[in-house]
Design an enzyme around this catalytic site. Sequence first.
Site, short mmCIF file in Angstrom:
data_model
loop_
_atom_site.label_atom_id
_atom_site.label_comp_id
_atom_site.label_asym_id
_atom_site.label_seq_id
_atom_site.Cartn_x
_atom_site.Cartn_y
_atom_site.Cartn_z
N ASP A 272 16.19 24.19 -11.03
CA ASP A 272 16.62 23.68 -12.25
C ASP A 272 17.78 22.46 -11.56
OD1 ASP A 272 17.02 22.66 -14.31
OD2 ASP A 272 19.18 24.53 -14.99
N GLU B 190 11.89 22.13 -12.11
CA GLU B 190 11.71 21.57 -13.42
C GLU B 190 11.05 20.23 -13.64
OE1 GLU B 190 13.27 23.73 -16.68
OE2 GLU B 190 14.37 21.86 -17.55
N ASP C 211 22.37 26.99 -15.78
CA ASP C 211 21.23 26.86 -14.75
C ASP C 211 20.43 27.39 -14.43
OD1 ASP C 211 22.83 23.63 -15.46
OD2 ASP C 211 24.24 24.76 -15.38
#
Lengths: 188, 188
Positions: free
Chosen positions: A9, A70, A143
């Site tokens: 992430d 991501e 996160d």
Amino acid sequence: MSNRILGIDPGLTRCGAGIIELSNARKVSFVDVHTFRSSPEIDLAARVGSIASSIEQLIVSHKPSVIAIERVFSQSNVRSVMGTAQISGAVLFLAHKHSIPVALHTPTEVKAAVTGSGRADKAQVGFMVAKILGLAEVPKPADAADSLAIAICHAWRSFDAKVQSGAVGTTAAQAAWHAAIKSASKNK
Amino acid sequence: MSNRILGIDPGLTRCGAGIIELSNARKVSFVDVHTFRSSPEIDLAARVGSIASSIEQLIVSHKPSVIAIERVFSQSNVRSVMGTAQISGAVLFLAHKHSIPVALHTPTEVKAAVTGSGRADKAQVGFMVAKILGLAEVPKPADAADSLAIAICHAWRSFDAKVQSGAVGTTAAQAAWHAAIKSASKNK
């Protein structure tokens, strides 16, 4: 060849990095998770450099077979998007350097994979990540949970693609489910 | 310690990388320039990876004392900004890895440094880069010229900062100019 998936992430202030293992029966298990941080007080190269170096250490120690990142979008705060894109650029370079394939998944795909809804909130994602991986607690901060969700999303999408292509066998339950889906679509 | 400056005009489709040398008398000379390209047909990690690897080779062979990168802005096309930020992130990581300081300059600062106007167009920038470096032709494409402009901008800004701090000596002409500036500001 490991079946480990490193989920990232990307972020400049906090970057989640989660590692899971995918078994042949579509089962995923928890391996490791970290949240790498950098202070806005230090210069940009040191921020990107320290986070990317930490990720490189994870790559070297866990030897993931794929890195799932991501996909960066630009709808949110411009400043944070730039930092996110810079970290993702450094990770893309590391993946290339270590000859590890990369997959990008959108936030909507990740949420849909772990909660069934592309509009799920952070709490739902964290809750489901803990359930799926059998963790006693929701990984914190968000996160960290998100990086594991990205890895799970990739595991399941790639496993389903392999099943559809006939590259892996299915369990009895999965075979029954696939047969039911086929039959249902024929009867439409 | 070299006085070489590597200027980077970050981009995913075309990335300019220019190297100049700064002498103690504020003189800059041309060393090398490249435009690294990547095809939109190949995957993102390969695009970022191949460009960043080429830049790393330049770093290893030229050992620049500083890397000057054009600061990414988000006013233009969103897709191209993401690619630009990803390349700049990979370069920031490389700078950190090779312990080379980084400086970021805005497009306006770069144009103002080489043409005297922050609103100069690409043709003007290319023309002035060729003049300043004594090149027979304007470097092509614009990304190549821009990377040299970024390096020149950094060279002059850092040299002027050193003169102001007394860290380097000035030529007779520069000393006269500084005296004139001081006297003018006293007489205001």
